[in-house]
Design a protein around this motif. Structure first.
Motif, mmCIF file in Angstrom:
data_model
loop_
_atom_site.group_PDB
_atom_site.id
_atom_site.type_symbol
_atom_site.label_atom_id
_atom_site.label_comp_id
_atom_site.label_asym_id
_atom_site.label_seq_id
_atom_site.Cartn_x
_atom_site.Cartn_y
_atom_site.Cartn_z
ATOM 1 N N CYS A 74 47.882 36.832 37.748
ATOM 2 C CA CYS A 74 47.977 36.729 39.208
ATOM 3 C C CYS A 74 46.991 37.703 39.853
ATOM 4 O O CYS A 74 46.667 38.740 39.283
ATOM 5 C CB CYS A 74 49.363 37.142 39.697
ATOM 6 S SG CYS A 74 50.701 36.187 38.999
ATOM 7 N N ILE A 86 47.040 38.265 31.391
ATOM 8 C CA ILE A 86 46.434 39.534 31.832
ATOM 9 C C ILE A 86 47.362 40.161 32.857
ATOM 10 O O ILE A 86 47.708 39.517 33.857
ATOM 11 C CB ILE A 86 45.055 39.310 32.498
ATOM 12 C CG1 ILE A 86 44.157 38.412 31.637
ATOM 13 C CG2 ILE A 86 44.362 40.647 32.773
ATOM 14 C CD1 ILE A 86 42.891 37.948 32.363
ATOM 15 N N SER A 87 47.767 41.390 32.603
ATOM 16 C CA SER A 87 48.629 42.081 33.561
ATOM 17 C C SER A 87 48.479 43.585 33.413
ATOM 18 O O SER A 87 48.682 44.136 32.325
ATOM 19 C CB SER A 87 50.093 41.676 33.341
ATOM 20 O OG SER A 87 50.926 42.406 34.217
ATOM 21 N N GLN A 111 40.086 45.347 32.255
ATOM 22 C CA GLN A 111 40.514 44.017 31.804
ATOM 23 C C GLN A 111 39.298 43.187 31.387
ATOM 24 O O GLN A 111 39.302 42.523 30.347
ATOM 25 C CB GLN A 111 41.278 43.293 32.928
ATOM 26 C CG GLN A 111 42.700 43.790 33.100
ATOM 27 C CD GLN A 111 43.293 43.503 34.482
ATOM 28 O OE1 GLN A 111 42.607 43.041 35.395
ATOM 29 N NE2 GLN A 111 44.579 43.784 34.627
ATOM 30 N N SER A 148 50.361 45.893 34.936
ATOM 31 C CA SER A 148 51.691 46.507 34.807
ATOM 32 C C SER A 148 52.429 46.016 33.562
ATOM 33 O O SER A 148 53.252 46.715 33.008
ATOM 34 C CB SER A 148 52.531 46.169 36.034
ATOM 35 O OG SER A 148 52.711 44.756 36.132
ATOM 36 N N GLY A 149 52.140 44.784 33.168
ATOM 37 C CA GLY A 149 52.893 44.183 32.080
ATOM 38 C C GLY A 149 54.292 43.772 32.497
ATOM 39 O O GLY A 149 55.122 43.415 31.657
HETATM 40 C C1 F6R Z 1 45.378 43.420 43.923
HETATM 41 C C2 F6R Z 1 46.473 43.603 42.980
HETATM 42 C C3 F6R Z 1 47.302 42.429 42.605
HETATM 43 C C4 F6R Z 1 47.605 42.456 41.095
HETATM 44 C C5 F6R Z 1 48.598 41.338 40.732
HETATM 45 C C6 F6R Z 1 48.875 41.290 39.242
HETATM 46 O O1 F6R Z 1 44.685 44.605 44.147
HETATM 47 O O2 F6R Z 1 46.705 44.694 42.534
HETATM 48 O O3 F6R Z 1 46.688 41.236 42.970
HETATM 49 O O4 F6R Z 1 46.395 42.321 40.392
HETATM 50 O O5 F6R Z 1 49.799 41.540 41.420
HETATM 51 O O6 F6R Z 1 49.474 42.482 38.794
HETATM 52 P P1 F6R Z 1 49.572 42.809 37.265
HETATM 53 O O7 F6R Z 1 48.163 42.962 36.755
HETATM 54 O O8 F6R Z 1 50.350 44.081 37.155
HETATM 55 O O9 F6R Z 1 50.255 41.652 36.593
#
Ligand code: F6R
Length: 369
Positions: A57, A103-104, A164, A106-107
């Motif tokens: 996302c 890809i995340s 990433q 925070s996980g």
């Molecule tokens: C934008 C931002 C969000 C995250 C998204 C996914 O600056 O921080 O768009 O990239 O919410 O978050 P994760 O990578 O933690 O899954």
């Protein structure tokens, strides 16, 4: 701890060279990619993959979009990128020859977690690209390649994004070696490009002042457009996302080739447009096409801010401002071109007196669907 910086975001933006270096550390040995975490994926399995679906996302999805160009070019495996929250609700076609890469940072992003679980239930194999040790998404995946960007505190993702891309590029080059789609020389060249990124990032950070000035001049702007092509396209969307979330300014990113299919109607005198200009050394004559896009919007009064590589003089007659990035092979430009856009959004938000670490309505980790 902010360690003397005025915000976590500023600190994290400045840590990007280190974030990439740490993600690469120990994973390039004698011109080969070594990713011990992927041991459960044998070479035979990597050779049997027919396609890759990337799920993520927001900013993480843009990292996936950048990597799609590289992974396809290097490994010849088709890659699609899908937003996690869309993926699960469309009965995607998955089987044991589909590799799902999530890809995340925070996980813990619930949409991505649910998509990974769904993919596994459907028999796909899953790899997680994650920045947080022991998080839920890596635990629910068959393997994890950690980005070692260090903790990211500011809500807006910056150093995690470049890390990433670095991790995905390592994976793409590993896949290419296993599948025999790149020669040893080509592989070594790409790895050298990757290893040169931290130093080039440092050089881009050294040019921040010009971007900061620009942001201050533009503090009253109500709308900004971003154009890019090829790997510059996801960067245009990332630049727009940063500006929306941090400065609460309406912003949109487009593929430059789409302009004449609609968005050019938005151009009126004074409209600021950032253009991520591909390298003149790149393939398929993209550079002259983007330069002619710049001419088209300039003729309609757009105020053009070009992000172009050092020495590219073709943009000079048509751009109001030129932000320079160091020379890099075309696939590596996005890692550099994103930095002025991050700084622009951060500075503009600060010029408006906003809290760049905690933008309104947003949370660092989105643990609800
Ligand atoms: C934008 C931002 C969000 C995250 C998204 C996914 O600056 O921080 O768009 O990239 O919410 O978050 P994760 O990578 O933690 O899954």
């Amino acid at each position: 701890e902010k360690g003397g910086w005025s915000s976590f975001m500023r600190k994290e933006v400045s840590e990007q060279p280190e974030a990439v270096a740490n993600t690469l550390r120990g994973r390039i040995v004698d011109d080969e990619v070594v990713i011990p975490e992927l041991a459960s994926f044998g070479d035979d399995e990597l050779r049997s993959i027919r396609r890759i679906t990337v799920i993520a996302c927001g900013t993480a999805a843009y990292a996936g979009m950048v990597a799609k160009y590289a992974i396809e070019q290097w490994s010849r495996v088709p890659v699609e990128v899908e937003l996690s929250h869309e993926f699960r609700y469309r009965e995607p076609v998955l089987d044991e020859h589909t590799l799902v890469v999530s890809i995340s940072q925070s996980g813990e992003t619930m949409d991505t977690l649910m998509a990974v679980k769904y993919a596994r239930e459907q028999g796909a194999r899953t790899i997680s690209i994650c920045n947080t040790q022991g998080a839920t998404i890596p635990r629910e995946s068959d393997a994890v390649v950690y980005t070692h960007a260090g903790p990211e505190v500011a809500v807006a993702s910056t150093k995690a994004f470049v890390a990433q891309i670095a991790a995905l590029y390592l994976f793409g080059l590993h896949l290419a070696r296993v599948r025999g789609t790149l020669s040893a020389t080509e592989l070594a060249t790409q790895l050298a490009e990757l290893q040169a990124v931290p130093e080039k990032l440092q050089a881009v950070l050294g040019e921040a002042e010009k971007v900061e000035q620009l942001a201050h001049w533009m503090a009253d702007t109500r709308s900004v457009l971003f154009l890019g092509r090829h790997v510059g396209f996801p960067i245009a969307m990332e630049g727009a996302l940063k500006l929306k979330e941090l400065a609460y300014i309406h912003a949109e990113g487009f593929a430059a080739g789409e302009l004449k299919h609609g968005p050019i109607a938005l151009i009126e005198p004074g409209q600021p447009v950032f253009v991520v200009v591909p390298s003149p050394r790149g393939s398929a004559n993209l550079h002259p096409k983007v330069v002619s896009n710049i001419q088209e919007i300039r003729a309609r009064g757009a105020r053009v801010i070009a992000i172009a590589e050092a020495g590219d003089a073709a943009v000079l007659p048509f751009a109001d401002e030129v932000l320079r990035i160091p020379l890099a092979a075309p696939l590596f430009e996005p890692l550099l071109a994103v930095v002025p856009l991050q700084i622009f959004a951060m500075e503009l938000a600060q010029a408006k007196g906003l809290d760049v670490d905690q933008p309104r309505n947003l949370a660092k980790s989105v643990t609800v669907e």
